[in-house]
Design an enzyme around this catalytic site. Structure first.
Site, short mmCIF file in Angstrom:
data_model
loop_
_atom_site.label_atom_id
_atom_site.label_comp_id
_atom_site.label_asym_id
_atom_site.label_seq_id
_atom_site.Cartn_x
_atom_site.Cartn_y
_atom_site.Cartn_z
N CYS A 166 -17.19 -45.89 24.54
CA CYS A 166 -17.01 -44.64 24.33
C CYS A 166 -15.82 -44.69 23.39
O CYS A 166 -14.97 -45.46 23.24
CB CYS A 166 -16.03 -44.12 25.49
SG CYS A 166 -15.57 -42.34 25.47
N CYS A 199 -18.19 -46.76 31.77
CA CYS A 199 -18.85 -46.53 30.56
C CYS A 199 -18.58 -47.56 29.57
O CYS A 199 -18.98 -48.27 28.50
CB CYS A 199 -19.03 -45.21 29.61
SG CYS A 199 -17.37 -45.07 28.95
N CYS A 203 -20.14 -41.53 32.02
CA CYS A 203 -20.50 -42.53 32.49
C CYS A 203 -21.94 -42.97 32.07
O CYS A 203 -22.63 -42.50 31.19
CB CYS A 203 -20.77 -42.47 34.17
SG CYS A 203 -22.04 -41.42 34.59
#
Length: 136
Positions: free
Chosen positions: A89, A85, A11
């Protein structure tokens, strides 16, 4: 996936949702799963309301600190679970990705964090059943 799967929770601040998820997975899977967590913009400390909510269920997450998401950590993980996120990522072929839509506990008191904690627990319980199907 190896004999001991690795799960990475991601996160933004690595201070609330991902720390609670990592705590639950360590608690429910024991040493059968390698547990990792990181954030794209890690906070200075774990959210105190998340710490308190987890202590209420006898899980101590105070020994862990927010960590920066690193390319190699994602690459070496079997399961990557993102929690808001966004697109920061990295994506690697052959990895299992899940995006868990969970309310952000940032700035909330423990009363508001409890339902988030409990929803994470339910998801982790299901994940453990998938990763370790022969668990008792």
């Amino acid at each position: 996936m190896s004999d001991k799967p690795s799960v990475l929770f991601v996160c933004v601040h690595n201070a609330g949702r991902s720390q609670m998820a990592a705590g639950w997975l360590r608690h429910l899977a024991g040493d059968a799963v390698e547990v990792r967590s990181a954030g794209s913009e890690p906070a200075n400390q774990i959210n105190p309301a998340a710490v308190e909510a987890m202590q209420e269920v006898d899980i101590d997450i105070t020994g862990h600190a927010p960590k920066l998401l690193e390319y190699g950590t994602v690459e070496s993980s079997d399961v990557i679970i993102t929690m808001g996120c966004g697109d920061v990522c990295p994506v690697f072929p052959g990895k299992r990705y899940e995006d868990w839509k969970l309310e952000d506990p940032a700035g909330k008191g423990v009363k508001a964090v409890r339902p988030i904690r409990d929803e994470i627990r339910d998801r982790i319980d299901k994940l453990v059943g998938e990763l370790i199907p022969d668990r008792a």
